[in-house]
Design a protein around this motif. Structure first.
Motif, PDB file in Angstrom:
ATOM      1  N   ILE A 610       0.889  -1.156   0.000  1.00 58.28           N
ATOM      2  CA  ILE A 610       0.000   0.000   0.000  1.00 58.28           C
ATOM      3  C   ILE A 610       0.929   1.207   0.000  1.00 58.28           C
ATOM      4  N   ASP A 611       1.260   1.693  -1.188  1.00 53.98           N
ATOM      5  CA  ASP A 611       2.340   2.660  -1.364  1.00 53.98           C
ATOM      6  C   ASP A 611       1.806   3.895  -2.068  1.00 53.98           C
ATOM      7  N   GLY A 612       1.699   5.000  -1.341  1.00 52.69           N
ATOM      8  CA  GLY A 612       1.277   6.252  -1.934  1.00 52.69           C
ATOM      9  C   GLY A 612      -0.008   6.794  -1.337  1.00 52.69           C
ATOM     10  N   GLU A 613      -0.498   7.858  -1.943  1.00 54.27           N
ATOM     11  CA  GLU A 613      -1.754   8.476  -1.506  1.00 54.27           C
ATOM     12  C   GLU A 613      -2.904   7.495  -1.684  1.00 54.27           C
ATOM     13  N   ASP A 618      -8.481   2.431  -8.935  1.00 55.22           N
ATOM     14  CA  ASP A 618      -7.260   1.697  -9.239  1.00 55.22           C
ATOM     15  C   ASP A 618      -6.023   2.510  -8.870  1.00 55.22           C
ATOM     16  N   SER A 619      -4.938   1.780  -8.634  1.00 58.73           N
ATOM     17  CA  SER A 619      -3.661   2.432  -8.361  1.00 58.73           C
ATOM     18  C   SER A 619      -3.149   3.129  -9.614  1.00 58.73           C
ATOM     19  N   ALA A 620      -2.384   4.160  -9.411  1.00 61.39           N
ATOM     20  CA  ALA A 620      -1.828   4.915 -10.526  1.00 61.39           C
ATOM     21  C   ALA A 620      -0.549   5.578 -10.048  1.00 61.39           C
ATOM     22  N   SER A 621       0.149   6.205 -10.963  1.00 57.04           N
ATOM     23  CA  SER A 621       1.366   6.917 -10.599  1.00 57.04           C
ATOM     24  C   SER A 621       1.399   8.262 -11.307  1.00 57.04           C
ATOM     25  N   VAL A 622       2.059   9.208 -10.673  1.00 58.35           N
ATOM     26  CA  VAL A 622       2.266  10.530 -11.248  1.00 58.35           C
ATOM     27  C   VAL A 622       3.771  10.743 -11.305  1.00 58.35           C
ATOM     28  N   PRO A 623       4.449  10.120 -12.253  1.00 58.41           N
ATOM     29  CA  PRO A 623       5.915  10.148 -12.261  1.00 58.41           C
ATOM     30  C   PRO A 623       6.487  11.546 -12.387  1.00 58.41           C
ATOM     31  N   MET A 624       5.768  12.459 -13.025  1.00 65.07           N
ATOM     32  CA  MET A 624       6.279  13.820 -13.194  1.00 65.07           C
ATOM     33  C   MET A 624       6.477  14.503 -11.846  1.00 65.07           C
ATOM     34  N   LEU A 625       5.627  14.140 -10.882  1.00 66.95           N
ATOM     35  CA  LEU A 625       5.699  14.741  -9.561  1.00 66.95           C
ATOM     36  C   LEU A 625       6.276  13.790  -8.525  1.00 66.95           C
ATOM     37  N   GLY A 626       6.581  12.568  -8.927  1.00 65.48           N
ATOM     38  CA  GLY A 626       7.080  11.591  -7.977  1.00 65.48           C
ATOM     39  C   GLY A 626       6.029  11.153  -6.987  1.00 65.48           C
ATOM     40  N   THR A 627       4.772  11.136  -7.400  1.00 72.66           N
ATOM     41  CA  THR A 627       3.661  10.788  -6.524  1.00 72.66           C
ATOM     42  C   THR A 627       3.023   9.493  -6.985  1.00 72.66           C
ATOM     43  N   ARG A 628       2.686   8.622  -6.026  1.00 72.30           N
ATOM     44  CA  ARG A 628       2.001   7.370  -6.323  1.00 72.30           C
ATOM     45  C   ARG A 628       0.645   7.360  -5.641  1.00 72.30           C
ATOM     46  N   LEU A 629      -0.317   6.749  -6.293  1.00 70.92           N
ATOM     47  CA  LEU A 629      -1.669   6.636  -5.770  1.00 70.92           C
ATOM     48  C   LEU A 629      -1.971   5.159  -5.518  1.00 70.92           C
ATOM     49  N   ALA A 630      -2.297   4.826  -4.283  1.00 72.69           N
ATOM     50  CA  ALA A 630      -2.659   3.456  -3.914  1.00 72.69           C
ATOM     51  C   ALA A 630      -4.170   3.331  -3.989  1.00 72.69           C
ATOM     52  N   GLY A 631      -4.657   2.651  -5.013  1.00 71.92           N
ATOM     53  CA  GLY A 631      -6.095   2.527  -5.235  1.00 71.92           C
ATOM     54  C   GLY A 631      -6.706   1.403  -4.438  1.00 71.92           C
ATOM     55  N   ALA A 650       1.160 -17.025   4.121  1.00 72.52           N
ATOM     56  CA  ALA A 650       1.018 -15.897   5.045  1.00 72.52           C
ATOM     57  C   ALA A 650       1.069 -14.606   4.247  1.00 72.52           C
ATOM     58  N   VAL A 651       0.637 -13.522   4.875  1.00 74.46           N
ATOM     59  CA  VAL A 651       0.534 -12.232   4.193  1.00 74.46           C
ATOM     60  C   VAL A 651       1.175 -11.157   5.054  1.00 74.46           C
ATOM     61  N   ILE A 652       1.983 -10.315   4.407  1.00 72.49           N
ATOM     62  CA  ILE A 652       2.518  -9.108   5.038  1.00 72.49           C
ATOM     63  C   ILE A 652       1.981  -7.916   4.268  1.00 72.49           C
ATOM     64  N   VAL A 653       1.289  -7.023   4.950  1.00 72.48           N
ATOM     65  CA  VAL A 653       0.809  -5.795   4.337  1.00 72.48           C
ATOM     66  C   VAL A 653       1.843  -4.714   4.635  1.00 72.48           C
ATOM     67  N   ARG A 654       2.514  -4.274   3.602  1.00 77.36           N
ATOM     68  CA  ARG A 654       3.559  -3.252   3.754  1.00 77.36           C
ATOM     69  C   ARG A 654       2.924  -1.885   3.529  1.00 77.36           C
ATOM     70  N   VAL A 655       2.811  -1.100   4.586  1.00 75.50           N
ATOM     71  CA  VAL A 655       2.122   0.184   4.542  1.00 75.50           C
ATOM     72  C   VAL A 655       3.145   1.302   4.391  1.00 75.50           C
ATOM     73  N   GLU A 656       3.061   2.010   3.285  1.00 74.62           N
ATOM     74  CA  GLU A 656       3.927   3.164   2.993  1.00 74.62           C
ATOM     75  C   GLU A 656       3.050   4.299   2.490  1.00 74.62           C
ATOM     76  N   THR A 657       2.152   4.757   3.348  1.00 72.78           N
ATOM     77  CA  THR A 657       1.210   5.783   2.928  1.00 72.78           C
ATOM     78  C   THR A 657       0.989   6.793   4.039  1.00 72.78           C
ATOM     79  N   PRO A 658       0.891   8.067   3.688  1.00 74.86           N
ATOM     80  CA  PRO A 658       0.510   9.075   4.684  1.00 74.86           C
ATOM     81  C   PRO A 658      -0.981   9.090   4.947  1.00 74.86           C
ATOM     82  N   GLY A 659      -1.726   8.235   4.233  1.00 74.83           N
ATOM     83  CA  GLY A 659      -3.173   8.192   4.379  1.00 74.83           C
ATOM     84  C   GLY A 659      -3.858   8.719   3.144  1.00 74.83           C
TER      85      GLY A 659
END
Length: 881
Positions: A610-613, A618-631, A650-659
């Protein structure tokens, strides 16, 4: 394991129990196996076992216990097979081997994964992790000759091999075998081989045969079925000596330390009526065989087998013979070698044949006989996202499992790590390398605080003479937007329940109410540098104070040990390791592949990113701004895939999001809860796991956070800004609709949103209270938008354990009973996405001038979220002390 002192004191309360414990609790680490006498009823067995197992068994002690159990299990079987092997005296015609090839002496049909599989089971060459060339020599009255074989994986699940046999006895047979294996997974393989046999002395013409084979495997079990020596349809000769071979091999301990096989050759020999003087009836002969292999830590292997040959359907057994062999595996660059010697018992003339094999392989046993050690160079690139960071860690973890390495040279470019939490996981990997007895040397060209902090965990820290270290002030990276917004004529508006929420805080005040958060992170970095560089905390603080340091100044401040040019690194590393040979640093991939501990790696661990805003859809990316969207849609599908995939243990949920979106967080939280009910699931928090990132983590079985992970941020808000002036500056036009965020909230909108904020905030508190076993009042005191470091969160009971990905993987591996080398399955599958279209109506192809890029990145939430969308969010820019 010995019990602790207070446990022995408790046991001493009863005289008979004390005498029993003193007699039986020795240093043999068998305390947990002691059975208490019935007379000592004052202390139950359960309490006793709980007491004596309070201390954790070390890695070395666990390995010793495993080897002891293996020896106890294997010794009786090995002794029986050895006696049968060395005492066999019956006549052996070895019609089983009349296939024109030297046999695979002592190897099991289902468990052999090298070029000897070409003799009996071509399907198994598909399980070879790398290429192999082998020379086999047999000597004695049974079979005498040589064989040359080569097999290699071809990629895309294909493997192929070629074998040439030259038998000096038995009418001078020459045979060519070509094998092909199709292996779609490490659980199944299908193989075919074509054989051309040439008999000299005019016994017969060339003979062509076909063999087909399949092998199915689990972690500890392998089954094979082979149709061998089937005459090709175009051949008009008799069908001679066809066989069906079936067998299985098990790994009693789940690893290749011991393998036990049982198989049988069903040999069909057609009757002969072409010679009136020697007519014969068709016969089916059954030849069962028992095999045992015992590994000596990957350095060597003893193998033996006992066969009963000539068991016809209407008669008693005729012959018993056996094989005893020993293999040694010295390591070489890019792989290993194999030296095998063995003997065969069963010759009635008393001449016991022997066999010899020599192989050079592009893979090795685990760990193998390490005759030389090497130094390795590893350069880490900037980890731009959570996946890149994990792969950097995996590169280091793999080196820790490589016993042929004595020194690791780690080259860290500028900004190699993006957050304190990532730097802490990198430090943990370096400490892990050192715990395996390796030297770690860290080389910097340019660097910042986090690079110096990570390198402080190495044995030696170096810097290029022309290199410079730049230490920025925490305030440079934790600025506020009020002045910026005013200069850009932007008006921010929020509906929230507390004044600790970072986006609102950064947009409306010039002074931080969370300065202590930055100070906590700075304290962790200072203490880490002080411990690693053997400095007093205040000296370390001064050494990394804001400013720029030349290489000489860094050396004077004891931030590095030496100034070394890049072209001198190899000589320095070799001098450090005390080597006298020519300096040469190897690449990390120079050692070839290693066999899996079991027949295959078994079930995997799914890592769901879970990486990004956090957004809906769906998930997307904004490479021009270096921003990722976690859909939310993408993440929930990934969780569903992990839940329904039987190969995932087993499952590991890797959280890399400010919310982000509260609605998206609720959808993901429910998916996390469903998955946690089906399989062990933990959350690993990276740089940020705040707001919605923390909310969706609450159903997990266990929450792991690095000391520098920023988490918490329990609150709900609505955000809106009048960005018409900024949009015009960027060439973006749009209608001044209220829904687009170009106008502030009206009084009626604010009243409705405040009611919605209170309701959602109360739900948030309820989820946290139940999950963390807190009262609602306690949750509220920790909430109100406050963000905490992982260290603080542990003290407040918001997380369960301090640790990074390595600790989370170790936990779920043990919790789910997975193999130590269980692979990681990264979900969702990565795809290159175009620039996402913001909800505010900004076109996807907008070109943002460089001078405005930082401003737009900081204002990302105003662009990607609609004004009426509830948010649970920390600030987006990373905090780097």
């Amino acid at each position: 394991m010995k019990p602790s002192a207070h446990c022995l004191a408790a046991l001493g309360t009863h005289l008979r129990v004390h005498r029993y414990a003193s007699k039986h609790l020795t240093a043999t680490h068998r305390a947990s196996r002691v059975t208490m006498p019935r007379a000592s009823s004052h202390i139950s067995l359960k309490i006793f076992r709980s007491c004596v197992t309070q201390r954790r068994t070390s890695v070395r002690a666990s390995a010793t216990a495993l080897r002891a159990r293996a020896l106890r299990l294997a010794a009786p079987v090995a002794a029986l097979l050895a006696v049968l092997t060395l005492s066999g005296t019956a006549r052996a015609d070895l019609a089983e081997y009349f296939t024109g090839r030297l046999p695979a002496w002592g190897r099991s049909l289902a468990g052999t994964d090298d070029t000897t599989a070409l003799a009996y089971n071509p399907a198994n060459i598909g399980f070879m992790p790398g290429p192999e060339f082998r020379w086999t020599h047999g000597s004695g009255d049974w079979l005498e000759g040589n064989a040359l074989s080569f097999a290699t994986p071809l990629g895309y699940g294909l493997a192929s091999g070629l074998r040439m046999d030259f038998l000096d006895r038995l009418s001078s047979i020459r045979m060519l075998t070509w094998g092909l294996a199709v292996t779609p997974s490490d659980a199944f393989s299908f193989g075919v081989s074509l054989q051309n046999i040439h008999w000299e002395h005019g016994l017969t013409e060339d003979i062509n045969y076909l063999s087909v084979a399949l092998t199915a495997r689990s972690r500890s079990f392998s089954f094979s079925l082979v149709g061998q020596n089937l005459a090709l349809p175009t051949d008009d000769r008799r069908w001679e000596g066809a066989a069906v071979n079936a067998g299985f091999t098990i790994l009693p301990l789940g690893t290749r330390l011991i393998d036990l096989g049982l198989e049988s050759f069903f040999i069909y020999e057609p009757g002969r009526d072409d010679d009136p003087g020697y007519p014969s009836d068709p016969e089916v002969t059954i030849s069962p065989r028992l095999t045992l292999g015992f590994g000596l830590g990957g350095v060597a292997r003893i193998f033996t087998s006992v066969s009963v040959f000539g068991l016809e359907l209407k008669e008693s057994p005729q012959e018993v013979y056996g094989v005893l062999g020993f293999s040694f595996y010295p390591s070489i660059l890019q792989g290993s070698a194999e030296l095998t010697l063995g003997t065969i018992a069963g010759d009635d003339a008393g001449n016991r044949p022997f066999f010899t094999e020599v192989a050079v392989r592009g893979f090795r046993e685990r760990p193998g006989a390490e005759v030389t050690t090497s130094s390795v160079r590893l350069r880490l690139n900037r980890a731009s996202d959570a996946r890149g960071h994990l792969r950097s860690l995996q590169r280091l973890w793999r080196l820790a499992d490589e016993p042929r390495i004595d020194t690791v040279l780690l080259e860290l470019p500028a900004s190699a790590v993006s957050s304190v939490a990532h730097a802490q996981e990198l430090r943990d990997a370096l400490v892990h390398l050192r715990s395996r007895g390796m030297r770690v040397v860290c080389h910097l060209e340019r660097g910042d605080r986090l690079a110096v902090y990570a390198c402080a965990a190495a044995d030696k820290a170096l810097v290029a003479p022309a290199g410079r270290l730049h230490f920025s002030s925490p305030s440079d990276r934790h600025g506020h937007l009020s002045d910026l917004l005013e200069r850009r004529n932007i008006r921010a508006d929020f509906a929230r329940i507390a004044f600790h929420k970072s986006p609102a805080e950064r947009a409306t005040w010039n002074q931080t109410t969370r300065r202590d958060l930055v100070e906590q992170l700075e304290r962790q970095v200072v203490l880490g540098v002080a411990a690693g560089r053997r400095l007093e905390p205040e000296a370390a603080r001064q050494a990394i104070a804001p400013g720029e340091r030349t290489a000489t100044e860094a050396r004077t401040a004891n931030l590095v040990d030496l100034l070394v040019e890049e072209n001198q690194l190899a000589s320095y590393v070799y001098d450090l390791a005390g080597k006298k040979t020519k300096p040469r640093l190897l690449d990390e991939g120079a050692f070839g592949k290693t066999k899996a501990r079991g027949f295959h790696t078994g079930r995997s661990i799914a890592v769901v990113y879970i990486d990004g805003e956090l957004v809906e859809g769906d998930s997307a990316s904004v490479p021009m701004l270096g921003t990722r969207l976690a859909g939310a849609r993408t993440v929930t599908r990934a969780l569903e895939q992990a839940r329904e995939d039987s190969s995932v243990g087993a499952v590991i949920v890797r959280v890399e999001t400010p919310g982000g979106s509260a609605k998206a967080a609720e959808a993901i939280r429910r998916a996390v809860r469903r998955t946690a009910k089906a399989k062990p699931l933990v959350v690993s928090m990276g740089g940020y796991a705040g707001g919605a990132g923390y909310y969706l983590s609450t159903p997990a079985e266990r929450l792991f956070a690095n000391p520098g992970s920023i988490t918490g941020g329990i609150n709900v808000l609505y955000a809106k800004a009048d960005v018409a002036s900024l949009a015009g500056t960027l060439g973006i036009t749009g209608p001044p609709r209220a829904s687009t965020g170009f106008n502030p909230y009206t009084a009626r909108e604010r009243q409705e949103l405040n009611r919605e904020v209170v309701k959602r905030y109360d739900d948030f508190l309820e989820r946290v209270s139940v999950a963390r076993k807190l009262t609602k009042r306690q949750s509220h005191e920790l909430a109100q938008g406050r963000a905490w470091t992982g260290e603080q969160a542990l003290g407040h009971g918001l997380v369960d354990e301090l640790g990074g990905l390595r600790q989370a993987i170790a936990y779920v591996t043990k919790r789910a009973g997975l193999a130590a080398d269980a692979p990681l399955l990264e979900l969702p599958s990565k795809a290159t996405l175009p620039l996402a279209t913001p909800r505010s109506g900004v076109p996807a192809n907008t070109w943002v001038p460089p001078e405005h890029r930082a401003t737009v990145r900081a204002l990302t939430p105003f662009f990607i979220y609609s004004a009426d969308e509830p948010l649970m969010r920390l600030e987006q820019p990373p905090i780097r002390p």
